[in-house]
Design a protein around this motif. Structure first.
Motif, PDB file in Angstrom:
ATOM      1  N   UNK A 201       0.887  -1.281   0.108  1.00 26.19           N
ATOM      2  CA  UNK A 201      -0.044  -0.082  -0.120  1.00 26.19           C
ATOM      3  C   UNK A 201       0.928   1.153   0.019  1.00 26.19           C
ATOM      4  N   UNK A 202       2.145   1.151   0.715  1.00 25.97           N
ATOM      5  CA  UNK A 202       2.986   2.356   0.654  1.00 25.97           C
ATOM      6  C   UNK A 202       4.286   1.865   0.382  1.00 25.97           C
ATOM      7  N   UNK A 203       5.139   2.898  -0.229  1.00 27.12           N
ATOM      8  CA  UNK A 203       6.576   2.611  -0.563  1.00 27.12           C
ATOM      9  C   UNK A 203       7.225   2.955   0.966  1.00 27.12           C
ATOM     10  N   UNK A 204       8.594   2.432   1.101  1.00 28.33           N
ATOM     11  CA  UNK A 204       8.985   2.720   2.361  1.00 28.33           C
ATOM     12  C   UNK A 204       9.389   4.255   2.648  1.00 28.33           C
ATOM     13  N   UNK A 205       9.677   5.216   1.640  1.00 32.70           N
ATOM     14  CA  UNK A 205       9.673   6.510   1.741  1.00 32.70           C
ATOM     15  C   UNK A 205       8.246   7.290   2.363  1.00 32.70           C
ATOM     16  N   UNK A 206       7.066   6.444   1.586  1.00 39.97           N
ATOM     17  CA  UNK A 206       5.755   6.935   1.949  1.00 39.97           C
ATOM     18  C   UNK A 206       5.526   6.513   3.377  1.00 39.97           C
ATOM     19  N   UNK A 207       5.796   5.418   3.714  1.00 40.40           N
ATOM     20  CA  UNK A 207       5.596   4.856   5.187  1.00 40.40           C
ATOM     21  C   UNK A 207       6.211   5.851   6.169  1.00 40.40           C
ATOM     22  N   UNK A 208       7.548   6.114   5.807  1.00 42.50           N
ATOM     23  CA  UNK A 208       8.199   6.892   6.741  1.00 42.50           C
ATOM     24  C   UNK A 208       7.766   8.380   6.782  1.00 42.50           C
ATOM     25  N   UNK A 209       7.136   8.800   5.851  1.00 39.00           N
ATOM     26  CA  UNK A 209       6.488  10.308   5.769  1.00 39.00           C
ATOM     27  C   UNK A 209       5.404  10.181   6.643  1.00 39.00           C
ATOM     28  N   UNK A 210       4.530   9.136   6.637  1.00 37.84           N
ATOM     29  CA  UNK A 210       3.189   8.952   7.153  1.00 37.84           C
ATOM     30  C   UNK A 210       3.682   8.817   8.889  1.00 37.84           C
ATOM     31  N   UNK A 211       4.628   8.094   9.042  1.00 38.52           N
ATOM     32  CA  UNK A 211       5.021   8.008  10.513  1.00 38.52           C
ATOM     33  C   UNK A 211       5.423   9.376  11.049  1.00 38.52           C
ATOM     34  N   UNK A 212       6.254  10.106  10.162  1.00 39.86           N
ATOM     35  CA  UNK A 212       6.526  11.144  10.747  1.00 39.86           C
ATOM     36  C   UNK A 212       5.405  12.334  11.260  1.00 39.86           C
ATOM     37  N   UNK A 213       4.607  12.199  10.106  1.00 38.18           N
ATOM     38  CA  UNK A 213       3.124  13.137  10.203  1.00 38.18           C
ATOM     39  C   UNK A 213       2.630  12.831  11.707  1.00 38.18           C
ATOM     40  N   UNK A 214       2.688  11.419  12.088  1.00 37.18           N
ATOM     41  CA  UNK A 214       2.050  11.002  13.223  1.00 37.18           C
ATOM     42  C   UNK A 214       2.965  11.257  14.633  1.00 37.18           C
ATOM     43  N   UNK A 215       3.961  12.049  14.226  1.00 36.12           N
ATOM     44  CA  UNK A 215       4.859  12.244  15.589  1.00 36.12           C
ATOM     45  C   UNK A 215       6.066  11.480  15.945  1.00 36.12           C
ATOM     46  N   UNK A 216       6.116  10.308  15.109  1.00 33.48           N
ATOM     47  CA  UNK A 216       7.397   9.403  15.467  1.00 33.48           C
ATOM     48  C   UNK A 216       8.739  10.191  15.425  1.00 33.48           C
ATOM     49  N   UNK A 217       9.529   9.788  16.346  1.00 35.93           N
ATOM     50  CA  UNK A 217      10.765  10.208  16.469  1.00 35.93           C
ATOM     51  C   UNK A 217      11.710   9.523  15.710  1.00 35.93           C
ATOM     52  N   UNK A 218      11.787   8.399  15.584  1.00 37.08           N
ATOM     53  CA  UNK A 218      12.672   7.513  14.930  1.00 37.08           C
ATOM     54  C   UNK A 218      12.159   6.359  14.194  1.00 37.08           C
ATOM     55  N   UNK A 219      12.774   5.933  12.996  1.00 39.48           N
ATOM     56  CA  UNK A 219      12.366   4.779  12.426  1.00 39.48           C
ATOM     57  C   UNK A 219      13.716   3.979  12.236  1.00 39.48           C
ATOM     58  N   UNK A 220      13.741   2.874  12.586  1.00 37.24           N
ATOM     59  CA  UNK A 220      14.855   1.773  12.356  1.00 37.24           C
ATOM     60  C   UNK A 220      14.439   0.639  11.420  1.00 37.24           C
TER      61      UNK A 220
END
Length: 196
Positions: A79-98
């Motif tokens: 449903x999402x590329x890795x970059x799209x997923x990271x952007x959506x997580x950032x929008x939700x206030x996540x500080x870090x993605x590993x």
């Protein structure tokens, strides 16, 4: 050293080598394909737990999707590329993605090995936030078993339903395959250009 990038206010790390010291980390683990409404409920709890502890929120996710690595990805439409997923997580206030390079060797870890060696050992997690039905490792260990054996605070988040339907990436993919784009969009929590 893992590649680190600042995107949308979020730090992104590839692999576990040379991670920084995280402050009171609250962690969740999953593919999070689509970052749909169910995922968002869990991520919001993750961010809240981190903030309450004066710490950082961390999402551990996989690339490629585990089903692809394990040979069960035929016909899998992400449903999402890795970059799209990271952007959506950032929008939700996540500080870090590993981003975990998910290969056959990694897939062979037991749930206890993964949590002890990586979630606690490498990341230093103090809180683990997981979905009510999430399982860890090839032996499919559940959160209750992990909570009973370790120092982690484990927070389980219940299912998310929309109009009585339990939201999942699998269901959303099926709806899209069937051409039910409006229903899929409602479960994802996105608006179609038609104004849905």
């Amino acid at each position: 050293m893992p590649e680190t990038k600042q995107r949308n206010g979020i730090r992104v790390f590839h692999g576990f080598d040379a991670l920084p010291h995280f402050v009171h980390p609250a962690v969740t683990v999953g593919s999070y394909d689509g970052v749909h409404r169910g995922h968002r409920a869990l991520i919001e709890r993750l961010v809240a737990e981190a903030r309450a502890a004066g710490g950082e929120s961390i999402v551990l996710t996989f690339e490629p999707h585990p089903r692809i690595t394990l040979g069960r990805g035929e016909g899998l439409q992400l449903l999402t590329t890795l970059d799209e997923k990271i952007a959506l997580l950032g929008d939700l206030g996540v500080d870090n993605v590993i981003v975990i390079p998910f290969d056959r060797a990694f897939s062979a870890l037991t749930g206890a090995e993964f949590v002890e060696e990586y979630v606690i050992g490498k990341v230093g997690a103090e809180t683990l936030v997981a979905g009510y039905n999430h399982r860890f490792g090839h032996d499919r260990v559940d959160c209750d078993a992990l909570a009973a054996t370790g120092p982690l605070k484990v927070v389980k988040v219940g299912p998310c339903t929309v109009d009585g339907v339990r939201v999942s990436s699998t269901l959303i993919r099926r709806l899209l395959e069937e051409g039910k784009t409006e229903e899929a969009a409602r479960l994802r929590g996105v608006r179609l250009k038609s104004g849905l």
